[in-house]
Design a protein around this motif. Structure first.
Motif, PDB file in Angstrom:
ATOM      1  N   GLU A 224       0.950  -1.239  -0.028  1.00  0.00           N
ATOM      2  CA  GLU A 224      -0.035  -0.082   0.002  1.00  0.00           C
ATOM      3  C   GLU A 224       0.902   1.361  -0.107  1.00  0.00           C
ATOM      4  OE1 GLU A 224      -3.521   2.303   0.219  1.00  0.00           O
ATOM      5  OE2 GLU A 224      -3.213   0.171  -0.511  1.00  0.00           O
ATOM      6  N   LEU A 225       1.777   1.144   0.819  1.00  0.00           N
ATOM      7  CA  LEU A 225       2.761   2.342   0.808  1.00  0.00           C
ATOM      8  C   LEU A 225       4.032   2.063  -0.158  1.00  0.00           C
ATOM      9  CD1 LEU A 225       3.098   2.840   4.533  1.00  0.00           C
ATOM     10  CD2 LEU A 225       1.366   4.086   2.834  1.00  0.00           C
TER      11      LEU A 225
ATOM     12  N   LYS B 111       2.219   7.951   2.200  1.00  0.00           N
ATOM     13  CA  LYS B 111       1.915   7.700   0.880  1.00  0.00           C
ATOM     14  C   LYS B 111       1.840   8.745  -0.145  1.00  0.00           C
ATOM     15  CE  LYS B 111      -1.857   5.412  -1.570  1.00  0.00           C
ATOM     16  NZ  LYS B 111      -1.202   4.310  -2.282  1.00  0.00           N
TER      17      LYS B 111
END
Length: 223
Positions: A33-34, A190
């Motif tokens: 996700e990051l 992010k």
């Protein structure tokens, strides 16, 4: 280093304690996700659980005990040297309980984030949850901000607000705020790693648009 890591922003995380926000970043990086690679975790205190979290994730760790240095300036100079060895695109303060020198903050200006458990500019400093209760606040929360020489004073990137309930004490309020910390800190990291979040002329921008003084605001209406 894998080819995937080459594409990811190198991040150094500074801690002083249990590292719950560090864990949120570790989990986000592991899930993909990051778009970051946590190059190192550095603590100014030995034997804190955040170091264990990092080691369990296979992340290099370093203890740089501030008590071993004659001055704040000497500690910051060595910390800077250790961080720069990893050439990070971003430095993340995750419960790092040190007041940093202007030389240090200037060196990483625009590429260092901190998280503070209040809706800045309210309640800079310590004991924020009790202070919010004592002040009769209807909402409290947490802010991710860029770090400048002013303590907890850099431009805000994102805030999450939680309602203050009649039954709250400082501990209950802190737990609800911390849940939001684990949401908004990975999100800010992010955005930064994707090039969406920047500090320009002492102000925070998201997607090229100037953010308000409070940053991007999330209202968390959970009980």
């Amino acid at each position: 280093m894998s080819t995937d890591d080459v594409k990811k922003m190198q991040v150094v995380v500074l801690i002083s304690g249990s590292g719950s926000n560090l864990q949120a970043l570790i989990d986000g990086a592991a899930s993909g996700e990051l778009p970051i690679s946590i190059a190192a975790v550095i603590s100014n205190r030995p034997d804190v659980f955040g170091l264990t979290r990092a080691s369990q994730a296979g992340i290099p760790t370093l203890v740089l005990d501030h008590k071993s240095f004659a001055s704040r300036e000497a500690f910051d100079a060595e910390l800077m040297r250790q961080i720069d060895a990893y050439n990070p695109g971003l430095v993340v303060l995750a419960g790092f309980m040190r007041i940093l020198t202007p030389e240090f903050t200037q060196h990483y200006l625009g590429r260092m984030l901190n998280i503070h458990p209040s809706l800045l500019p309210k309640f800079q400093g310590l004991n924020t949850h009790q202070r919010a209760l004592d002040a009769g606040e209807k909402h409290h929360g947490v802010t991710v901000h860029f770090v400048t020489a002013e303590l907890d004073g850099g431009p805000a990137a994102i805030q999450a607000a939680v309602p203050v309930l009649p039954t709250d004490d400082a501990s209950l309020l802190a737990k609800r705020v911390q849940r939001q910390e684990h949401v908004i800190y990975p999100l800010a990291v992010k955005w930064f790693a994707e090039g969406k979040l920047r500090m320009v002329d002492s102000k925070a921008e998201l997607n090229g648009e100037l953010l308000p003084a409070s940053g991007y605001r999330i209202e968390a209406n959970e009980p």
